[in-house]
Design an enzyme around this catalytic site. Structure first.
Site, PDB file in Angstrom:
ATOM      1  NE  ARG A  95      -1.746  -1.129   3.662  1.00  0.00           N
ATOM      2  CZ  ARG A  95      -2.125  -0.871   4.898  1.00  0.00           C
ATOM      3  NH1 ARG A  95      -3.368  -0.581   5.150  1.00  0.00           N
ATOM      4  NH2 ARG A  95      -1.254  -0.909   5.882  1.00  0.00           N
ATOM      5  CB  SER A 157       6.751  -6.090   7.573  1.00  0.00           C
ATOM      6  OG  SER A 157       6.140  -4.848   7.738  1.00  0.00           O
ATOM      7  CG  ASP A 211       4.736  -5.461  10.307  1.00  0.00           C
ATOM      8  OD1 ASP A 211       5.715  -5.690  11.036  1.00  0.00           O
ATOM      9  OD2 ASP A 211       4.102  -6.360   9.716  1.00  0.00           O
TER      10      ASP A 211
HETATM   11  C1  BGC Z   1       8.929 -10.346   9.673  1.00  0.00           C
HETATM   12  C2  BGC Z   1       8.780  -9.213  10.657  1.00  0.00           C
HETATM   13  C3  BGC Z   1       7.371  -8.683  10.620  1.00  0.00           C
HETATM   14  C4  BGC Z   1       6.374  -9.808  10.823  1.00  0.00           C
HETATM   15  C5  BGC Z   1       4.935  -9.326  10.746  1.00  0.00           C
HETATM   16  C6  BGC Z   1       7.857 -11.383   9.908  1.00  0.00           C
HETATM   17  O1  BGC Z   1       7.924 -12.394   8.948  1.00  0.00           O
HETATM   18  O2  BGC Z   1      10.204 -10.921   9.795  1.00  0.00           O
HETATM   19  O3  BGC Z   1       9.703  -8.185  10.349  1.00  0.00           O
HETATM   20  O4  BGC Z   1       7.228  -7.701  11.611  1.00  0.00           O
HETATM   21  O5  BGC Z   1       6.569 -10.786   9.844  1.00  0.00           O
HETATM   22  O6  BGC Z   1       4.625  -8.816   9.488  1.00  0.00           O
END
Ligand code: BGC
Length: 470
Positions: A95, A157, A211
């Site tokens: 997004r 993320s 995130d």
């Molecule tokens: C990532 C994290 C992220 C989480 C939620 C995981 O697979 O390594 O960085 O915060 O997913 O999206």
């Protein structure tokens, strides 16, 4: 010696009894799934291991928890004004978000979702980042903002090593992404270069964040006591406000910061073997069927990308052992990895909440199987056992964080599809956390869209911090 708290915990973590017409079959199924049900002693052991890994990670010793410094030392101070952009990569959708702030509060928000095809998610870095930059340009130009200098917060993320608020090196991809040539590269640089190749906007990347961080910051606009951000969605992770003097990895100059947000990256908890005592054969098979094997041990126990597969693996095993769907011949779909998604587990769990079985029947029929009453009970039982283990594991870690954070009241800001759509996780978590923390007051609050809105808020904080240093 059995302490009263352990008795209460023992009671609370029991799953509903499996009642079948054939007692021998029931016993065998319970035996097969026994290792999925954690005892109080095991729960306490996981709790100790988590706390030990947190301490090691924060002190820069070998640990499966990265405990990454986000370089975000403060939340909104209500002076933030103007237009900010956010780019959100790594959740269900990609997004672009535009947020207008007045006195630190959003007064206007525009969001556009884009689909990233699998050829971009699993490929090389340049086309992926060129696509991200193209979406940003389209979004900005469509709003006539191409000549406005827009600070952008980049929610990325995935595990990254942060060298500062806007320098972050990708450690590994997770979930549904795998572009190997981006690993070990600074993802902000990759994005800036892609934006520069286009040179059609004045977007300025000022911060990169996870995130969970966006969720914490977004949550703090809803409740001033927010000190933990949690994502329980496709992936899972948490961050929290840590005392700055405890944080050893700090590459930039310090300016008397009191706190800083730490991104735990708990998806990798156990990748060094410290959680092997809870690993079942089902988990091994789930891992073997995943995109990147031998990684993200904890995430594979708890998150939306994997919970359905854990259930499917167990059901397939019980079927092969002649304990489920006896006499059925159309088993191909059930025996194929990835066919039972986590939303279907949530649907089945809804039956257990309502005391019905129509959803369960519907899901099983999708697999071309006609279940009898006992099959339905077994499927519901397995969904409960796997979901309950996930709730318990997440709660153990959250309780550990609550005990670490020296605050009277803590609100945990949560987002993520699994948390939102699973009908029982929230209640289980509330119960387990209160039994596992040593008396801390807490509440769980839903902070939707932290990865979007929260990133724009972080861009505003980053801008403020930069201005202060000039
Ligand atoms: C990532 C994290 C992220 C989480 C939620 C995981 O697979 O390594 O960085 O915060 O997913 O999206």
């Amino acid at each position: 010696m059995v302490v009263p708290a352990d008795c209460a915990l023992h009671e609370a973590i029991q799953v509903s009894p499996l009642i079948l017409s054939d007692d021998v079959r029931r016993q065998k199924i319970e035996n097969h799934t026994a290792k999925m049900r954690l005892s109080v002693a095991t729960v306490r052991k996981i709790q100790d291991v988590f706390i030990s890994e947190v301490n090691k990670g924060i002190h820069q010793q070998p640990s499966s928890l990265q405990m990454e410094n986000t370089y975000i030392p403060e939340l909104l101070d209500r002076t933030e004004e103007g237009l900010y952009l956010a780019l959100d990569l790594g959740g269900t959708n990609f997004r672009v978000v535009l947020l207008e702030l007045a006195h630190g509060a959003p007064i206007r928000q525009e969001v556009k979702k884009y689909h990233i095809g699998s050829e971009l998610r699993i490929g090389s870095a340049i086309p992926l980042f060129d696509f991200l930059a193209k979406c940003v340009s389209d979004f900005v130009i469509a709003r006539g903002l191409q000549d406005v200098e827009l600070p952008l917060g980049f929610t990325f993320s995935f595990p990254m090593i942060q060298h500062s608020l806007d320098v972050a090196v990708l450690v590994t991809w997770t979930k549904t992404f795998n572009c190997p040539d981006a690993v070990n590269k600074d993802v902000v640089k990759l994005l800036r270069e892609a934006l520069d190749r286009r040179a059609d906007t004045k977007v300025k990347v000022v911060a990169v964040l996870n995130d969970t961080t966006g969720t914490l910051v977004q949550g703090s606009t809803l409740d001033p006591n927010v000190a933990i951000g949690l994502i329980l969605g496709t992936g899972s992770n948490a961050c929290y406000l840590e005392r700055a003097d405890r944080v050893e990895h700090w590459e930039t100059e310090r300016h008397g910061e009191k706190e800083v947000i730490i991104d735990i990256e708990w998806g990798a908890f156990g990748d060094n073997g410290v959680l092997d005592f809870i690993k079942t054969d089902f988990d091994r098979e789930n891992d073997a069927n995943s995109l990147i094997v031998n990684s993200f041990t904890f995430e594979k126990y708890i998150s939306g990308k994997y919970l359905g597969e854990v259930v499917r693996v167990i059901l397939a095993r019980l079927t092969k052992e002649g304990l489920l769907f006896v006499g059925e011949t159309t088993l191909h779909s059930l025996l194929t990895p990835g066919t039972l998604t986590t939303d279907l587990v949530s649907k089945i769990e809804q039956d257990s909440v309502d005391g019905g079985n129509s959803n369960t029947k519907e899901v099983i029929k999708k697999f071309g199987i006609i279940p009898d009453e006992d099959d339905i009970r077994v499927v519901q039982y397995v969904c409960e056992v796997a979901s309950n283990r996930a709730a318990l594991l997440v709660s153990i870690c959250l309780a550990g964080l609550l005990d670490r954070i020296d605050k009277e009241q803590v609100a945990i800001a949560v987002d993520g599809s699994l948390y939102k759509h699973h009908p029982r996780l929230e209640n289980w978590m509330k119960r387990y956390i209160s039994l596992l923390t040593s008396g801390r007051q807490f509440k769980l609050i839903l902070a939707e869209d932290g990865s979007g809105k929260g990133a724009a808020l972080v861009a505003a904080i980053a801008q403020r911090l930069q201005e202060r240093l000039q």
